[in-house]
Design a protein around this motif. Structure first.
Motif, PDB file in Angstrom:
ATOM      1  N   VAL A  73      56.137  67.109  42.863  1.00  0.00           N
ATOM      2  CA  VAL A  73      57.121  66.248  42.208  1.00  0.00           C
ATOM      3  C   VAL A  73      56.563  65.712  40.901  1.00  0.00           C
ATOM      4  N   ASP A  74      55.317  65.221  40.954  1.00  0.00           N
ATOM      5  CA  ASP A  74      54.714  64.622  39.759  1.00  0.00           C
ATOM      6  C   ASP A  74      53.896  65.610  38.941  1.00  0.00           C
ATOM      7  N   ALA A  75      53.842  66.874  39.379  1.00  0.00           N
ATOM      8  CA  ALA A  75      53.164  67.949  38.645  1.00  0.00           C
ATOM      9  C   ALA A  75      51.694  67.636  38.385  1.00  0.00           C
ATOM     10  N   LEU A  76      51.027  67.025  39.384  1.00  0.00           N
ATOM     11  CA  LEU A  76      49.617  66.670  39.254  1.00  0.00           C
ATOM     12  C   LEU A  76      48.767  67.751  39.915  1.00  0.00           C
ATOM     13  N   PRO A  77      48.053  68.573  39.147  1.00  0.00           N
ATOM     14  CA  PRO A  77      47.252  69.655  39.736  1.00  0.00           C
ATOM     15  C   PRO A  77      46.222  69.123  40.727  1.00  0.00           C
ATOM     16  N   LEU A  78      45.771  69.984  41.618  1.00  0.00           N
ATOM     17  CA  LEU A  78      44.852  69.542  42.674  1.00  0.00           C
ATOM     18  C   LEU A  78      43.518  69.055  42.115  1.00  0.00           C
ATOM     19  N   TYR A  79      43.052  69.661  41.026  1.00  0.00           N
ATOM     20  CA  TYR A  79      41.750  69.217  40.493  1.00  0.00           C
ATOM     21  C   TYR A  79      41.850  67.796  39.959  1.00  0.00           C
ATOM     22  N   ARG A  80      43.024  67.402  39.458  1.00  0.00           N
ATOM     23  CA  ARG A  80      43.195  66.037  38.982  1.00  0.00           C
ATOM     24  C   ARG A  80      43.363  65.073  40.151  1.00  0.00           C
ATOM     25  N   GLN A  81      43.976  65.546  41.241  1.00  0.00           N
ATOM     26  CA  GLN A  81      44.029  64.710  42.445  1.00  0.00           C
ATOM     27  C   GLN A  81      42.617  64.479  42.976  1.00  0.00           C
ATOM     28  N   GLN A  82      41.803  65.533  42.964  1.00  0.00           N
ATOM     29  CA  GLN A  82      40.408  65.398  43.400  1.00  0.00           C
ATOM     30  C   GLN A  82      39.701  64.319  42.584  1.00  0.00           C
ATOM     31  N   GLN A  83      39.912  64.337  41.262  1.00  0.00           N
ATOM     32  CA  GLN A  83      39.277  63.332  40.400  1.00  0.00           C
ATOM     33  C   GLN A  83      39.776  61.926  40.721  1.00  0.00           C
ATOM     34  N   ALA A  84      41.085  61.805  40.994  1.00  0.00           N
ATOM     35  CA  ALA A  84      41.648  60.488  41.298  1.00  0.00           C
ATOM     36  C   ALA A  84      41.086  59.941  42.610  1.00  0.00           C
ATOM     37  N   PHE A  85      40.983  60.797  43.627  1.00  0.00           N
ATOM     38  CA  PHE A  85      40.400  60.360  44.899  1.00  0.00           C
ATOM     39  C   PHE A  85      38.933  59.967  44.724  1.00  0.00           C
ATOM     40  N   LYS A  86      38.226  60.712  43.887  1.00  0.00           N
ATOM     41  CA  LYS A  86      36.798  60.422  43.678  1.00  0.00           C
ATOM     42  C   LYS A  86      36.606  59.046  43.055  1.00  0.00           C
ATOM     43  N   ARG A  87      37.509  58.665  42.149  1.00  0.00           N
ATOM     44  CA  ARG A  87      37.404  57.331  41.544  1.00  0.00           C
ATOM     45  C   ARG A  87      37.573  56.238  42.591  1.00  0.00           C
ATOM     46  N   LEU A  88      38.271  56.566  43.677  1.00  0.00           N
ATOM     47  CA  LEU A  88      38.465  55.604  44.761  1.00  0.00           C
ATOM     48  C   LEU A  88      37.365  55.685  45.807  1.00  0.00           C
ATOM     49  N   GLY A  89      36.376  56.538  45.565  1.00  0.00           N
ATOM     50  CA  GLY A  89      35.275  56.686  46.500  1.00  0.00           C
ATOM     51  C   GLY A  89      35.553  57.647  47.631  1.00  0.00           C
ATOM     52  N   VAL A  90      36.570  58.493  47.493  1.00  0.00           N
ATOM     53  CA  VAL A  90      36.944  59.454  48.531  1.00  0.00           C
ATOM     54  C   VAL A  90      36.616  60.861  48.038  1.00  0.00           C
ATOM     55  N   GLU A  91      35.795  61.562  48.779  1.00  0.00           N
ATOM     56  CA  GLU A  91      35.436  62.934  48.415  1.00  0.00           C
ATOM     57  C   GLU A  91      36.423  63.906  49.064  1.00  0.00           C
ATOM     58  N   LEU A  92      37.303  64.473  48.272  1.00  0.00           N
ATOM     59  CA  LEU A  92      38.262  65.462  48.757  1.00  0.00           C
ATOM     60  C   LEU A  92      38.193  66.677  47.833  1.00  0.00           C
ATOM     61  N   PRO A  93      37.407  67.679  48.213  1.00  0.00           N
ATOM     62  CA  PRO A  93      37.263  68.857  47.358  1.00  0.00           C
ATOM     63  C   PRO A  93      38.600  69.557  47.112  1.00  0.00           C
ATOM     64  N   ARG A  94      38.692  70.196  45.965  1.00  0.00           N
ATOM     65  CA  ARG A  94      39.923  70.900  45.615  1.00  0.00           C
ATOM     66  C   ARG A  94      40.261  71.982  46.635  1.00  0.00           C
ATOM     67  N   ASN A  95      39.245  72.697  47.144  1.00  0.00           N
ATOM     68  CA  ASN A  95      39.543  73.766  48.106  1.00  0.00           C
ATOM     69  C   ASN A  95      40.084  73.202  49.421  1.00  0.00           C
ATOM     70  N   THR A  96      39.680  71.974  49.767  1.00  0.00           N
ATOM     71  CA  THR A  96      40.246  71.321  50.952  1.00  0.00           C
ATOM     72  C   THR A  96      41.713  70.982  50.720  1.00  0.00           C
ATOM     73  N   LEU A  97      42.011  70.434  49.554  1.00  0.00           N
ATOM     74  CA  LEU A  97      43.395  70.108  49.219  1.00  0.00           C
ATOM     75  C   LEU A  97      44.260  71.368  49.209  1.00  0.00           C
ATOM     76  N   ALA A  98      43.715  72.443  48.659  1.00  0.00           N
ATOM     77  CA  ALA A  98      44.466  73.704  48.608  1.00  0.00           C
ATOM     78  C   ALA A  98      44.740  74.228  50.020  1.00  0.00           C
ATOM     79  N   ARG A  99      43.741  74.120  50.884  1.00  0.00           N
ATOM     80  CA  ARG A  99      43.925  74.561  52.272  1.00  0.00           C
ATOM     81  C   ARG A  99      44.989  73.719  52.961  1.00  0.00           C
ATOM     82  N   TRP A 100      44.987  72.410  52.704  1.00  0.00           N
ATOM     83  CA  TRP A 100      46.009  71.546  53.279  1.00  0.00           C
ATOM     84  C   TRP A 100      47.413  71.952  52.811  1.00  0.00           C
ATOM     85  N   MET A 101      47.550  72.295  51.524  1.00  0.00           N
ATOM     86  CA  MET A 101      48.859  72.706  51.003  1.00  0.00           C
ATOM     87  C   MET A 101      49.375  73.920  51.775  1.00  0.00           C
ATOM     88  N   ILE A 102      48.513  74.906  51.955  1.00  0.00           N
ATOM     89  CA  ILE A 102      48.916  76.135  52.637  1.00  0.00           C
ATOM     90  C   ILE A 102      49.232  75.868  54.101  1.00  0.00           C
TER      91      ILE A 102
END
Length: 362
Positions: free
Chosen positions: A40-69
């Motif tokens: 909806v917001d057109a935020l690529p997964l690598y930018r979501q990874q960066q946003a989570f990291k700023r909050l102290g949450v480690e969520l690798p892009r490949n994990t996010l991609a696996r969750w999408m699938i």
């Protein structure tokens, strides 16, 4: 966990609630957030990874991609229910746009693939928007996607749709918005300040749309009667003008191209005079496919066909929810929470967007 102090039956543990992704720590809320952020917001997964990291949450892009699938695979039964309902629609709009898939068997990374779109409204009400990924733009793809659909098909001028119209015996209607754009392009190359032939076509097409605005709230039969009374004379004038200009204008000029497109598409463009359900253009499909085009500008490509299929499923649910006036995040939370235990068609149908509280078809 419960244990009885008076007996030796041991500890009784309640079964764990069904999770959207078994053996994963991704909750329905977190998954819905990530899906909405990308689709909806057109935020690529690598930018979501960066946003989570700023909050102290480690969520690798490949994990996010696996969750999408994985989340999209969970949605597959609901998508198929949507497809079954879509094919009962009296009118289906179709369109397609390009997508790049980098890692596809026997194809170069630069090869062009396609995201196909269908939009319709089943008789019970509601709106359905379905996306499907295919590596080809061949005419066999609409045949595959439409199945046994027997109604009206509305498309632009791409001839790939003619094959399914013949195969299924469909009424194939054209798009006046596409015809109009070609005359807009022709007007742009006219001498500045001069009124030319393109302006004459645009004036008549504008009158067709004025009639449609008057007919918007009418029933199909009332709309058809109004069209025969007011649109038919406009079409007759436009036809006379077309025949007078078609062979006088060089075919390779902007105006010549617009005239030949209008001539070739004429039978499909005038089908709306025979059926009040047939719309004047294919704008519902173009509007529905636009969010995908906007998102593509940000995330650029899919790594694999599996990822492209996942995007198609997720866009389908999100855009159908939006078309029915639902807030995407809230709907996705509900779907991801209830899908794990929805095993029958009746249970799946309770999750259809137009059956949700507050749904309003756009």
């Amino acid at each position: 966990k419960y244990a009885c102090r008076q007996c030796e039956d041991g500890v009784a543990i309640a079964p764990a609630p069904a999770q959207p992704l078994p053996k994963s720590n991704a909750s329905a809320n977190l998954l819905a957030y990530c899906l909405v952020a990308k689709y909806v917001d057109a935020l690529p997964l690598y930018r979501q990874q960066q946003a989570f990291k700023r909050l102290g949450v480690e969520l690798p892009r490949n994990t996010l991609a696996r969750w999408m699938i994985q989340a999209s695979e969970r949605m597959a039964p609901l998508i198929e229910r949507l497809r079954e309902h879509l094919r009962t629609s009296p009118v289906i709009h179709m369109d397609e746009t390009t997508v790049q898939v980098n890692d596809e068997q026997d194809r170069e990374a630069s090869a062009t693939s396609y995201m196909w779109l269908q939009r319709g409204s089943p008789p019970e009400g509601g709106a359905i928007v379905l996306f499907d990924y295919r590596p080809s733009r061949a005419g066999r793809i609409p045949i595959e996607l439409l199945g046994q659909f027997q109604g009206v098909l509305v498309t632009d001028g791409y001839e790939g749709y003619a094959q399914v119209a013949r195969h299924n015996g469909l009424t194939h209607a054209g798009c006046w918005a596409h015809a109009r754009r070609k005359f807009v392009s022709a007007r742009k190359v006219q001498p500045k300040g001069k009124v030319g032939q393109a302006d004459k076509a645009l004036k008549l097409i504008r009158r067709l749309y004025t009639v449609e605005q008057q007919a918007r709230t009418l029933s199909a039969d009332e709309r058809l009667a109004l069209r025969r009374q007011q649109s038919q004379p406009i079409i007759d004038r436009l036809k006379d003008w077309l025949e007078s200009q078609l062979h006088r204008v060089p075919p390779k000029t902007a105006l010549g191209k617009a005239l030949h497109y209008l001539s070739q598409q004429w039978p499909r463009l005038t089908r709306f005079l025979d059926d009040g359900q047939i719309p004047l253009d294919n704008n519902p499909a173009e509007n529905a496919i636009r969010p995908f085009v906007i998102g593509r500008k940000n995330w650029l490509f899919s790594d694999t066909p599996k990822g492209a299929d996942a995007s198609a499923r997720i866009y389908s649910l999100i855009e159908t929810a939006k078309a029915n006036g639902l807030e995407p995040y809230e709907y996705m939370v509900k779907v991801l929470t209830q899908l794990p235990t929805a095993t029958t068609n009746e249970q799946l149908d309770r999750l259809l967007p137009w059956r949700q509280e507050g749904a309003v078809t756009a």
